[in-house]
Design a protein around this motif. Structure first.
Motif, PDB file in Angstrom:
ATOM      1  N   THR A  70       7.262  42.416   9.791  1.00 48.16           N
ATOM      2  CA  THR A  70       7.179  43.399   8.705  1.00 48.16           C
ATOM      3  C   THR A  70       5.808  44.081   8.663  1.00 48.16           C
ATOM      4  OG1 THR A  70       6.382  41.768   7.117  1.00 48.16           O
ATOM      5  CG2 THR A  70       8.773  42.036   7.305  1.00 48.16           C
ATOM      6  N   CYS A  71       4.975  43.839   9.693  1.00 56.57           N
ATOM      7  CA  CYS A  71       3.625  44.422   9.682  1.00 56.57           C
ATOM      8  C   CYS A  71       3.676  45.883  10.135  1.00 56.57           C
ATOM      9  CB  CYS A  71       2.712  43.605  10.597  1.00 56.57           C
ATOM     10  SG  CYS A  71       0.998  44.164  10.566  1.00 56.57           S
ATOM     11  N   ASP A  72       2.796  46.704   9.542  1.00 53.82           N
ATOM     12  CA  ASP A  72       2.737  48.132   9.888  1.00 53.82           C
ATOM     13  C   ASP A  72       2.503  48.357  11.382  1.00 53.82           C
ATOM     14  OD1 ASP A  72       2.979  48.627   7.235  1.00 53.82           O
ATOM     15  OD2 ASP A  72       0.850  49.050   6.898  1.00 53.82           O
ATOM     16  N   CYS A  73       1.856  47.394  12.037  1.00 51.90           N
ATOM     17  CA  CYS A  73       1.448  47.606  13.427  1.00 51.90           C
ATOM     18  C   CYS A  73       2.643  47.842  14.343  1.00 51.90           C
ATOM     19  CB  CYS A  73       0.607  46.437  13.941  1.00 51.90           C
ATOM     20  SG  CYS A  73       1.469  44.850  14.021  1.00 51.90           S
ATOM     21  N   ARG A  74       3.810  47.388  13.932  1.00 50.28           N
ATOM     22  CA  ARG A  74       4.986  47.535  14.791  1.00 50.28           C
ATOM     23  C   ARG A  74       5.457  48.980  14.872  1.00 50.28           C
ATOM     24  NH1 ARG A  74       8.351  43.361  16.058  1.00 50.28           N
ATOM     25  NH2 ARG A  74      10.171  44.675  15.705  1.00 50.28           N
ATOM     26  N   ALA A 108      -2.267  44.501  19.090  1.00 50.74           N
ATOM     27  CA  ALA A 108      -1.314  43.398  18.910  1.00 50.74           C
ATOM     28  C   ALA A 108      -1.570  42.717  17.560  1.00 50.74           C
ATOM     29  CB  ALA A 108      -1.470  42.396  20.044  1.00 50.74           C
ATOM     30  N   HIS A 109      -0.557  42.047  17.059  1.00 51.86           N
ATOM     31  CA  HIS A 109      -0.649  41.428  15.732  1.00 51.86           C
ATOM     32  C   HIS A 109      -1.459  40.130  15.812  1.00 51.86           C
ATOM     33  CE1 HIS A 109       0.671  40.798  11.588  1.00 51.86           C
ATOM     34  NE2 HIS A 109       0.708  39.508  11.915  1.00 51.86           N
ATOM     35  N   HIS A 110      -2.725  40.218  15.434  1.00 51.94           N
ATOM     36  CA  HIS A 110      -3.608  39.047  15.385  1.00 51.94           C
ATOM     37  C   HIS A 110      -4.416  39.094  14.105  1.00 51.94           C
ATOM     38  CE1 HIS A 110      -3.037  37.904  19.569  1.00 51.94           C
ATOM     39  NE2 HIS A 110      -3.321  39.134  19.962  1.00 51.94           N
ATOM     40  N   ALA A 153      -2.637  40.787   6.643  1.00 47.30           N
ATOM     41  CA  ALA A 153      -2.767  39.697   7.609  1.00 47.30           C
ATOM     42  C   ALA A 153      -3.211  40.186   8.979  1.00 47.30           C
ATOM     43  CB  ALA A 153      -1.431  38.966   7.739  1.00 47.30           C
ATOM     44  N   HIS A 154      -2.979  41.474   9.267  1.00 46.51           N
ATOM     45  CA  HIS A 154      -3.361  42.033  10.575  1.00 46.51           C
ATOM     46  C   HIS A 154      -4.863  42.331  10.530  1.00 46.51           C
ATOM     47  CE1 HIS A 154      -2.032  44.462  14.214  1.00 46.51           C
ATOM     48  NE2 HIS A 154      -3.337  44.670  14.138  1.00 46.51           N
ATOM     49  N   LEU A 155      -5.604  41.729  11.451  1.00 53.31           N
ATOM     50  CA  LEU A 155      -7.063  41.886  11.440  1.00 53.31           C
ATOM     51  C   LEU A 155      -7.480  43.347  11.291  1.00 53.31           C
ATOM     52  CD1 LEU A 155      -9.991  40.931  11.905  1.00 53.31           C
ATOM     53  CD2 LEU A 155      -9.556  41.092  14.366  1.00 53.31           C
TER      54      LEU A 155
END
Ligand code: ZN
Length: 209
Positions: A70-74, A108-110, A153-155
């Protein structure tokens, strides 16, 4: 990614922590105001009170994007950022703010603690590079670099530029001033964002402004 085991007995206990803080309340049921409220850099004045500490909430509610699905990064396209390369993306804020502010994120999601070593090494180089680029902008007095991560949560590493000579914006209260100051003119904001994007692209990656 392994995390080091804590030493026996080491740690923080939220209930004991809260109890200790509350035991330090004065006769008015609150902590005393710190000298910070008298400093030039503190954005507020007048009659202030220290908030009482609420009960701890454990487990904590999930942050935005805690679930990578569900993170925006996708979904977010590269051209919605100022600059991108294979591993990193530099974004601006959605609207102009009171001083220039930018966010550096891994593609990437970190979060910071699970950033692989090769990306951690790149992050160090990029932090220095962005500080150097922003510090060289005429009229910038200092660049503040911050990582909080309590909201998302995404750095995301913040770069906030302070105007030279505006001494009340020095130091740790700058993020609070960011919520107080009127926004910079949109033309100035866009021109600076374009400069930063192109200055980053001189080292590699793509400027999207
Ligand atoms: Zn993400």
């Amino acid at each position: 990614m392994t995390r080091p085991d804590p030493a026996p007995g080491a740690g923080l206990d939220a209930a004991r922590f809260t109890e200790r803080v509350r035991a330090a309340y004065g006769p008015d049921g609150r902590l005393a105001l710190p000298p910070l409220t008298e400093w030039d850099i503190f954005p507020f004045e007048g009659d202030l009170l220290v908030k009482q500490l609420a009960d701890p909430v454990l487990p904590e509610p999930p942050r935005h994007g805690e679930n990578p699905a569900t993170c925006d990064c996708r979904e977010r396209a590269d051209d919605s950022y100022l600059w991108t390369d294979e591993h990193w993306r530099l974004g601006g804020l959605a609207e102009p703010a009171g001083v220039p502010a930018y966010l550096l994120m891994p593609r990437a999601h970190h979060d910071l603690a699970d950033l692989p070593d090769d990306l951690a090494a790149e992050l160090g180089v990029l932090i220095v590079r962005l500080d150097r680029i922003l510090s060289a902008v005429p009229g910038v007095g200092r660049v503040h670099v911050n990582k909080w991560g309590d909201g998302g949560a995404h750095l995301h590493v913040w770069f906030i530029a302070r105007p030279a000579g505006v001494l009340q914006l020095r130091g740790s209260c700058l993020p609070d001033w960011l919520d107080v100051l009127p926004p910079l003119p949109a033309d100035d904001w866009d021109m600076l964002a374009g400069h930063v994007a192109h200055a980053m692209a001189e080292y590699g990656g793509v400027a999207h402004r």
